[in-house]
Motif scaffolding. Structure first.
Motif, mmCIF file in Angstrom:
data_model
loop_
_atom_site.group_PDB
_atom_site.id
_atom_site.type_symbol
_atom_site.label_atom_id
_atom_site.label_comp_id
_atom_site.label_asym_id
_atom_site.label_seq_id
_atom_site.Cartn_x
_atom_site.Cartn_y
_atom_site.Cartn_z
ATOM 1 N N VAL A 1 0.829 -1.205 0.000
ATOM 2 C CA VAL A 1 0.000 0.000 0.000
ATOM 3 C C VAL A 1 0.866 1.259 0.000
ATOM 4 O O VAL A 1 1.795 1.381 0.801
ATOM 5 C CB VAL A 1 -0.944 0.034 1.224
ATOM 6 C CG1 VAL A 1 -1.719 1.349 1.266
ATOM 7 C CG2 VAL A 1 -1.910 -1.147 1.183
ATOM 8 N N THR A 2 0.547 2.170 -0.910
ATOM 9 C CA THR A 2 1.209 3.473 -0.962
ATOM 10 C C THR A 2 0.150 4.569 -0.875
ATOM 11 O O THR A 2 -0.831 4.536 -1.619
ATOM 12 C CB THR A 2 2.001 3.654 -2.272
ATOM 13 O OG1 THR A 2 2.988 2.629 -2.374
ATOM 14 C CG2 THR A 2 2.700 5.006 -2.288
ATOM 15 N N LEU A 3 0.330 5.501 0.048
ATOM 16 C CA LEU A 3 -0.584 6.628 0.214
ATOM 17 C C LEU A 3 0.125 7.925 -0.163
ATOM 18 O O LEU A 3 1.287 8.124 0.190
ATOM 19 C CB LEU A 3 -1.055 6.735 1.671
ATOM 20 C CG LEU A 3 -1.702 5.506 2.306
ATOM 21 C CD1 LEU A 3 -2.052 5.805 3.756
ATOM 22 C CD2 LEU A 3 -2.932 5.091 1.540
ATOM 23 N N GLN A 4 -0.581 8.796 -0.867
ATOM 24 C CA GLN A 4 -0.047 10.114 -1.179
ATOM 25 C C GLN A 4 -1.154 11.156 -1.067
ATOM 26 O O GLN A 4 -2.313 10.877 -1.393
ATOM 27 C CB GLN A 4 0.548 10.147 -2.589
ATOM 28 C CG GLN A 4 1.881 9.413 -2.701
ATOM 29 C CD GLN A 4 2.480 9.552 -4.089
ATOM 30 O OE1 GLN A 4 2.252 8.705 -4.956
ATOM 31 N NE2 GLN A 4 3.228 10.636 -4.304
ATOM 32 N N ILE A 5 -0.767 12.336 -0.596
ATOM 33 C CA ILE A 5 -1.716 13.428 -0.416
ATOM 34 C C ILE A 5 -1.378 14.569 -1.372
ATOM 35 O O ILE A 5 -0.220 14.990 -1.465
ATOM 36 C CB ILE A 5 -1.669 13.966 1.030
ATOM 37 C CG1 ILE A 5 -1.965 12.846 2.047
ATOM 38 C CG2 ILE A 5 -2.647 15.128 1.199
ATOM 39 C CD1 ILE A 5 -3.352 12.274 1.966
ATOM 40 N N VAL A 6 -2.396 15.051 -2.090
ATOM 41 C CA VAL A 6 -2.237 16.260 -2.908
ATOM 42 C C VAL A 6 -2.542 17.436 -1.990
ATOM 43 O O VAL A 6 -3.678 17.580 -1.516
ATOM 44 C CB VAL A 6 -3.189 16.258 -4.119
ATOM 45 C CG1 VAL A 6 -3.082 17.583 -4.874
ATOM 46 C CG2 VAL A 6 -2.872 15.089 -5.053
ATOM 47 N N PRO A 7 -1.551 18.280 -1.693
ATOM 48 C CA PRO A 7 -1.764 19.362 -0.718
ATOM 49 C C PRO A 7 -2.619 20.493 -1.276
ATOM 50 O O PRO A 7 -2.769 20.655 -2.481
ATOM 51 C CB PRO A 7 -0.332 19.840 -0.433
ATOM 52 C CG PRO A 7 0.398 19.576 -1.710
ATOM 53 C CD PRO A 7 -0.182 18.279 -2.245
ATOM 54 N N TYR A 8 -3.157 21.296 -0.352
ATOM 55 C CA TYR A 8 -3.947 22.451 -0.761
ATOM 56 C C TYR A 8 -3.157 23.390 -1.668
ATOM 57 O O TYR A 8 -3.727 24.068 -2.537
ATOM 58 C CB TYR A 8 -4.389 23.244 0.480
ATOM 59 C CG TYR A 8 -5.506 22.596 1.276
ATOM 60 C CD1 TYR A 8 -6.579 21.980 0.651
ATOM 61 C CD2 TYR A 8 -5.490 22.635 2.668
ATOM 62 C CE1 TYR A 8 -7.602 21.406 1.387
ATOM 63 C CE2 TYR A 8 -6.515 22.070 3.417
ATOM 64 C CZ TYR A 8 -7.564 21.446 2.770
ATOM 65 O OH TYR A 8 -8.578 20.886 3.494
ATOM 66 N N THR A 9 -1.837 23.419 -1.479
ATOM 67 C CA THR A 9 -1.012 24.328 -2.271
ATOM 68 C C THR A 9 -0.991 23.979 -3.756
ATOM 69 O O THR A 9 -0.562 24.800 -4.576
ATOM 70 C CB THR A 9 0.433 24.328 -1.739
ATOM 71 O OG1 THR A 9 0.922 22.968 -1.676
ATOM 72 C CG2 THR A 9 0.509 24.942 -0.347
ATOM 73 N N ALA A 10 -1.474 22.792 -4.108
ATOM 74 C CA ALA A 10 -1.540 22.416 -5.529
ATOM 75 C C ALA A 10 -2.584 23.254 -6.271
ATOM 76 O O ALA A 10 -2.545 23.365 -7.497
ATOM 77 C CB ALA A 10 -1.862 20.936 -5.680
ATOM 78 N N GLN A 11 -3.525 23.804 -5.520
ATOM 79 C CA GLN A 11 -4.591 24.638 -6.089
ATOM 80 C C GLN A 11 -5.385 23.876 -7.165
ATOM 81 O O GLN A 11 -5.780 22.745 -6.963
ATOM 82 C CB GLN A 11 -4.006 25.952 -6.602
ATOM 83 C CG GLN A 11 -3.351 26.776 -5.502
ATOM 84 C CD GLN A 11 -2.843 28.107 -5.964
ATOM 85 O OE1 GLN A 11 -2.750 28.395 -7.143
ATOM 86 N NE2 GLN A 11 -2.500 28.973 -5.008
ATOM 87 N N ALA A 12 -5.609 24.472 -8.344
ATOM 88 C CA ALA A 12 -6.443 23.819 -9.360
ATOM 89 C C ALA A 12 -5.674 22.694 -10.071
ATOM 90 O O ALA A 12 -4.512 22.855 -10.427
ATOM 91 C CB ALA A 12 -6.911 24.845 -10.392
ATOM 92 N N HIS A 13 -6.355 21.554 -10.249
ATOM 93 C CA HIS A 13 -5.777 20.443 -11.028
ATOM 94 C C HIS A 13 -6.924 19.585 -11.551
ATOM 95 O O HIS A 13 -8.068 19.683 -11.076
ATOM 96 C CB HIS A 13 -4.782 19.614 -10.204
ATOM 97 C CG HIS A 13 -5.368 18.999 -8.967
ATOM 98 N ND1 HIS A 13 -6.040 17.807 -8.984
ATOM 99 C CD2 HIS A 13 -5.383 19.430 -7.674
ATOM 100 C CE1 HIS A 13 -6.427 17.512 -7.757
ATOM 101 N NE2 HIS A 13 -6.056 18.475 -6.948
ATOM 102 N N CYS A 14 -6.648 18.729 -12.525
ATOM 103 C CA CYS A 14 -7.701 17.975 -13.209
ATOM 104 C C CYS A 14 -8.423 16.977 -12.306
ATOM 105 O O CYS A 14 -9.534 16.540 -12.620
ATOM 106 C CB CYS A 14 -7.126 17.259 -14.434
ATOM 107 S SG CYS A 14 -5.899 15.988 -14.053
#
Length: 272
Positions: A193-206
């Protein structure tokens, strides 16, 4: 799942059917070839079902009951392989998911289903308008049954990418969310299992458009499930799946590395 090893009946509904079919056949002192002749299917078909590599059909289960002198035992097991506790629209995906060697999921709003605790899943199922308590518990049983793939001898690789909003959104009472986040940290120790978080700082993304999950078999994507209202759908169009894989790569490029993602989850746990 290999015919050369003992089937673990707890792996999945299909594994349970395979285990019981082999047991009843050997108890009847029949070879796979002899059973195949009695049911009118090929010997290879019997072998693949017993190895868990092919799902049984309703007709196959009926004929096995007749050939082995059983009182509907294989038909009852067949019903279990159809994931009858899950919503009908979701069952095609469960069949695909069961065969995957890798699963890649993106969730912008919720913990991925395979990584949900009972309490968290119960809270979510209960939000469906008009749903009864009995329906909630049935769906919950199906969700926990689905999670059994993580306990296989050779579980699929799970790559789960989530938006940071997922770990901050309160679902149920505080203890429900605490338990869920701690479970994520526990699952992060699982070798598959691998977990990753897209942070709020990424702003807009698809990825903000909606969640999805892609199933791969030996490195090749072959099915996907896309979230939608009122319910999602299973996809098998190769071009569409290829486009979703590109989106997944783009979303994952915005995510924090694994160790930083786990650290962020731990920080949220410590604050709540």
């Amino acid at each position: 799942m290999s015919a050369s090893r003992e089937i673990d009946p707890h792996e999945s509904p299909r594994a349970l059917f395979a285990f019981e079919l082999r047991k009843h056949r050997t108890d009847a002192k029949l070879t796979q070839k002899q059973l195949a002749k009695r049911v009118g299917f090929s010997e290879s078909m019997v072998g693949m079902v017993e190895a868990g590599r092919r799902p049984p059909s309703e007709r196959f289960a009926q004929l096995c009951d007749q050939a082995l002198g059983l009182d509907g035992a294989m038909m009852r097991l067949y019903v279990a392989t159809t994931w009858n506790k899950a919503p009908e629209y979701f069952r095609p995906w469960l069949e695909e998911e069961e065969d995957a060697t890798s699963l890649h999921s993106w969730e912008p709003t919720l913990i991925p289903g395979l990584l949900q605790t009972e309490a968290y899943a119960r809270e979510m199922f209960a939000t469906s308008p008009g749903i009864t308590r009995e329906d909630v518990e049935e769906r919950l049983a199906g969700r926990m049954q689905r999670r059994a793939i993580l306990n296989r001898e050779k579980p699929p690789m799970i790559s789960a990418v989530m938006d940071e909003a997922v770990i901050h959104r309160s679902i149920g009472e505080p203890e429900v969310m605490q338990e869920q986040l701690r479970f994520l940290l526990e699952m992060a120790q699982h070798p598959k299992v691998t977990l990753q978080i897209v942070p709020y700082t990424a702003q807009a993304h698809c990825g903000l458009i909606g969640g999805f999950i892609i199933a791969e078999r030996n490195g090749s994507p072959y099915a996907a499930y896309a979230e939608a209202q009122p319910h999602g759908r299973t996809l098998d169009d190769r071009q569409v799946i290829a486009e979703m894989a590109l989106r997944y790569d783009a979303i994952r490029a915005e995510a924090l590395p694994f160790k930083q993602s786990v650290k962020l989850i731990q920080e949220v746990v410590n604050r709540t």
